[in-house]
Design a protein around this motif. Structure first.
Motif, PDB file in Angstrom:
ATOM      1  N   MET A 146       0.831  -1.208   0.000  1.00 21.65           N
ATOM      2  CA  MET A 146       0.000   0.000   0.000  1.00 21.65           C
ATOM      3  C   MET A 146       0.866   1.259   0.000  1.00 21.65           C
ATOM      4  SD  MET A 146      -3.035  -1.103   2.658  1.00 21.65           S
ATOM      5  CE  MET A 146      -3.749   0.541   2.623  1.00 21.65           C
ATOM      6  N   ILE A 147       1.947   1.232   0.775  1.00 27.50           N
ATOM      7  CA  ILE A 147       2.849   2.388   0.817  1.00 27.50           C
ATOM      8  C   ILE A 147       3.494   2.607  -0.550  1.00 27.50           C
ATOM      9  CG2 ILE A 147       5.044   3.233   1.781  1.00 27.50           C
ATOM     10  CD1 ILE A 147       4.209   1.922   4.439  1.00 27.50           C
ATOM     11  N   VAL A 148       3.896   1.514  -1.204  1.00 31.69           N
ATOM     12  CA  VAL A 148       4.491   1.618  -2.542  1.00 31.69           C
ATOM     13  C   VAL A 148       3.542   2.341  -3.494  1.00 31.69           C
ATOM     14  CG1 VAL A 148       5.064   0.260  -4.608  1.00 31.69           C
ATOM     15  CG2 VAL A 148       6.080  -0.340  -2.398  1.00 31.69           C
ATOM     16  N   TRP A 149       2.258   1.924  -3.515  1.00 31.42           N
ATOM     17  CA  TRP A 149       1.308   2.530  -4.449  1.00 31.42           C
ATOM     18  C   TRP A 149       0.944   3.953  -4.065  1.00 31.42           C
ATOM     19  CZ3 TRP A 149       0.671   0.923  -9.111  1.00 31.42           C
ATOM     20  CH2 TRP A 149       0.872  -0.424  -9.412  1.00 31.42           C
ATOM     21  N   LEU A 150       0.833   4.241  -2.759  1.00 31.73           N
ATOM     22  CA  LEU A 150       0.513   5.603  -2.331  1.00 31.73           C
ATOM     23  C   LEU A 150       1.648   6.565  -2.668  1.00 31.73           C
ATOM     24  CD1 LEU A 150      -1.190   4.938   1.140  1.00 31.73           C
ATOM     25  CD2 LEU A 150      -2.286   5.770  -0.950  1.00 31.73           C
ATOM     26  N   VAL A 151       2.886   6.135  -2.408  1.00 30.85           N
ATOM     27  CA  VAL A 151       4.044   6.974  -2.744  1.00 30.85           C
ATOM     28  C   VAL A 151       4.128   7.169  -4.255  1.00 30.85           C
ATOM     29  CG1 VAL A 151       6.579   7.057  -2.757  1.00 30.85           C
ATOM     30  CG2 VAL A 151       5.368   6.377  -0.677  1.00 30.85           C
ATOM     31  N   ASP A 152       3.933   6.095  -5.001  1.00 35.04           N
ATOM     32  CA  ASP A 152       3.971   6.147  -6.461  1.00 35.04           C
ATOM     33  C   ASP A 152       2.929   7.131  -6.998  1.00 35.04           C
ATOM     34  OD1 ASP A 152       4.455   5.617  -9.115  1.00 35.04           O
ATOM     35  OD2 ASP A 152       3.931   3.503  -9.040  1.00 35.04           O
ATOM     36  N   LEU A 153       1.691   6.990  -6.549  1.00 34.75           N
ATOM     37  CA  LEU A 153       0.614   7.861  -7.029  1.00 34.75           C
ATOM     38  C   LEU A 153       0.839   9.316  -6.635  1.00 34.75           C
ATOM     39  CD1 LEU A 153      -2.444   5.545  -6.293  1.00 34.75           C
ATOM     40  CD2 LEU A 153      -1.661   6.280  -8.553  1.00 34.75           C
ATOM     41  N   PHE A 154       1.358   9.539  -5.434  1.00 34.14           N
ATOM     42  CA  PHE A 154       1.608  10.920  -4.980  1.00 34.14           C
ATOM     43  C   PHE A 154       2.707  11.579  -5.814  1.00 34.14           C
ATOM     44  CE2 PHE A 154       4.084  13.918  -2.414  1.00 34.14           C
ATOM     45  CZ  PHE A 154       3.097  14.849  -2.120  1.00 34.14           C
ATOM     46  N   ILE A 155       3.825  10.859  -6.002  1.00 30.84           N
ATOM     47  CA  ILE A 155       4.964  11.413  -6.745  1.00 30.84           C
ATOM     48  C   ILE A 155       4.568  11.731  -8.187  1.00 30.84           C
ATOM     49  CG2 ILE A 155       7.214  10.832  -7.739  1.00 30.84           C
ATOM     50  CD1 ILE A 155       7.839   9.293  -5.197  1.00 30.84           C
ATOM     51  N   ILE A 156       3.942  10.775  -8.857  1.00 28.27           N
ATOM     52  CA  ILE A 156       3.590  10.967 -10.266  1.00 28.27           C
ATOM     53  C   ILE A 156       2.393  11.912 -10.408  1.00 28.27           C
ATOM     54  CG2 ILE A 156       2.925   9.814 -12.409  1.00 28.27           C
ATOM     55  CD1 ILE A 156       5.814   9.321 -11.372  1.00 28.27           C
ATOM     56  N   GLY A 157       1.466  11.863  -9.453  1.00 33.09           N
ATOM     57  CA  GLY A 157       0.342  12.790  -9.476  1.00 33.09           C
ATOM     58  C   GLY A 157       0.802  14.234  -9.411  1.00 33.09           C
ATOM     59  N   LEU A 158       1.772  14.522  -8.549  1.00 33.87           N
ATOM     60  CA  LEU A 158       2.313  15.876  -8.440  1.00 33.87           C
ATOM     61  C   LEU A 158       3.072  16.265  -9.707  1.00 33.87           C
ATOM     62  CD1 LEU A 158       2.786  18.417  -6.802  1.00 33.87           C
ATOM     63  CD2 LEU A 158       4.707  17.277  -5.654  1.00 33.87           C
ATOM     64  N   LEU A 159       3.797  15.303 -10.283  1.00 30.99           N
ATOM     65  CA  LEU A 159       4.521  15.569 -11.528  1.00 30.99           C
ATOM     66  C   LEU A 159       3.576  16.033 -12.635  1.00 30.99           C
ATOM     67  CD1 LEU A 159       7.306  15.250 -13.090  1.00 30.99           C
ATOM     68  CD2 LEU A 159       6.453  12.991 -13.763  1.00 30.99           C
ATOM     69  N   PHE A 160       2.433  15.376 -12.752  1.00 30.03           N
ATOM     70  CA  PHE A 160       1.496  15.723 -13.821  1.00 30.03           C
ATOM     71  C   PHE A 160       0.619  16.915 -13.446  1.00 30.03           C
ATOM     72  CE2 PHE A 160       3.058  11.878 -15.540  1.00 30.03           C
ATOM     73  CZ  PHE A 160       2.857  11.982 -16.899  1.00 30.03           C
ATOM     74  N   ALA A 161       0.444  17.170 -12.169  1.00 37.79           N
ATOM     75  CA  ALA A 161      -0.245  18.399 -11.760  1.00 37.79           C
ATOM     76  C   ALA A 161       0.579  19.619 -12.170  1.00 37.79           C
ATOM     77  CB  ALA A 161      -0.475  18.385 -10.243  1.00 37.79           C
ATOM     78  N   LEU A 162       1.889  19.528 -12.031  1.00 42.01           N
ATOM     79  CA  LEU A 162       2.772  20.609 -12.473  1.00 42.01           C
ATOM     80  C   LEU A 162       2.743  20.760 -13.989  1.00 42.01           C
ATOM     81  CD1 LEU A 162       5.871  19.937 -10.158  1.00 42.01           C
ATOM     82  CD2 LEU A 162       4.249  21.836  -9.987  1.00 42.01           C
TER      83      LEU A 162
END
Length: 312
Positions: A146-162
């Motif tokens: 769960m931590i792997v997917w949450l970290v993954d989604l947060f990192i990439i989500g912020l990348l694409f929000a920018l």
């Protein structure tokens, strides 16, 4: 100029491989067979682990996460690539392009994080075998996933929000697929923040993933040489070799793809080939290596096929 998120009907042109007619047919067959092999092998691994309660252990739960991630990456790339080759079409809607890029990056970060937690599991199993069942419970393995997917989604989500906040005024991507660096080439604005954050993600994944894996494998090797049992040494070294093979293939292809964007003199055809290979070879090799080289899984797969082919 429009923001990426403001006009989903905007069309982007992808620059493919420019195959001659005979070469296009070979590329179509190769891409199609690659995708079918990836889907088949990864689904077999997932079904095998799901259907056998004896494999519902931390090691196999962490392994279960890897084919899911591989299917995400290959599905993000190959169906679109096959469509481009089959229909000789190089155009894609901006919304589809962003979606493809998002899942390609989810796959890339997820691969590093998944292999890292798997190396931690093997480190505990080999270096602290008496404490393994206490430390690595199924609940702990699920929390790590769960931590792997949450970290993954947060990192990439912020990348694409920018990325989505920026205006675009170009429509040509010199790749056969979409990713964040390619989408940034369409932007007519300052991308300094995006570039810094992208470099931060790359550096963090390398320092954390590579550092963790090198440390755990070094400790495993030390434990192997200290052990007096030859079977323990053999099994541990086999584990190290398997994990390192998978990780080094992924790292080599991934790093070359990232660096290639900053080498202007590099052949664009080589850059495209390496980029596509990053999402073909690891997802193909992972289930084969883990499935065939892991005795328990190999036995369960053979049993599964015997039950389906020769039902009792």
């Amino acid at each position: 100029m429009d923001n990426f998120s403001s006009n989903s009907s905007f069309i982007i042109r992808l620059q493919g491989f420019d195959f001659p007619p005979q070469g296009a047919f070979i590329a179509f067959v190769f891409a199609t067979l690659s995708y079918l092999i990836i889907v088949f092998c990864n689904l077999v691994l997932l079904i095998t682990i799901t259907m056998n309660k004896s494999l519902h252990q931390p090691m196999y739960l962490l392994l279960f996460n890897l084919p899911i991630n591989d299917l995400i990456g290959s599905t993000a790339l190959l169906p679109q690539l096959i469509k481009e080759i089959l229909m000789d079409s190089r155009y894609i809607h901006v919304s589809n392009c962003i979606t493809q890029a998002f899942f390609i990056h989810i796959y890339a970060v997820g691969s590093v994080l998944s292999l890292t937690v798997m190396s931690y599991d093997r480190y505990i199993a080999i270096c602290s075998p008496l404490r393994y069942n206490t430390i690595m419970t199924n609940g702990h393995a699920i929390r790590m996933i769960m931590i792997v997917w949450l970290v993954d989604l947060f990192i990439i989500g912020l990348l694409f929000a920018l990325l989505l906040r920026l205006p675009r005024c170009r429509s040509l991507i010199i790749q056969p697929y979409c990713d964040n660096p390619s989408l940034l080439t369409l932007v007519c604005a300052d991308t300094t923040i995006n570039n810094i954050y992208g470099l931060f993600i790359t550096a963090s994944m390398q320092v954390f993933g590579l550092g963790m894996i090198l440390y755990t494998y070094l400790q495993i090797l030390v434990a192997c040489f200290r052990s007096k049992r030859s079977d323990t040494k053999s099994k541990a070294l086999q584990t190290c070799a398997t994990h390192l093979t998978v990780f080094l293939i992924l790292e080599g292809l991934g790093l070359f793809t990232i660096i290639s964007y900053r080498i202007k003199e590099l052949s664009p055809h080589l850059r495209r080939m390496i980029g596509v290979s990053t999402m073909i070879f690891p997802p193909t090799l992972n289930p084969i290596i883990y499935g065939l080289r892991t005795k328990e899984i190999r036995q369960k797969i053979m049993l599964l096929f015997r039950q389906r082919v020769v039902p009792s």
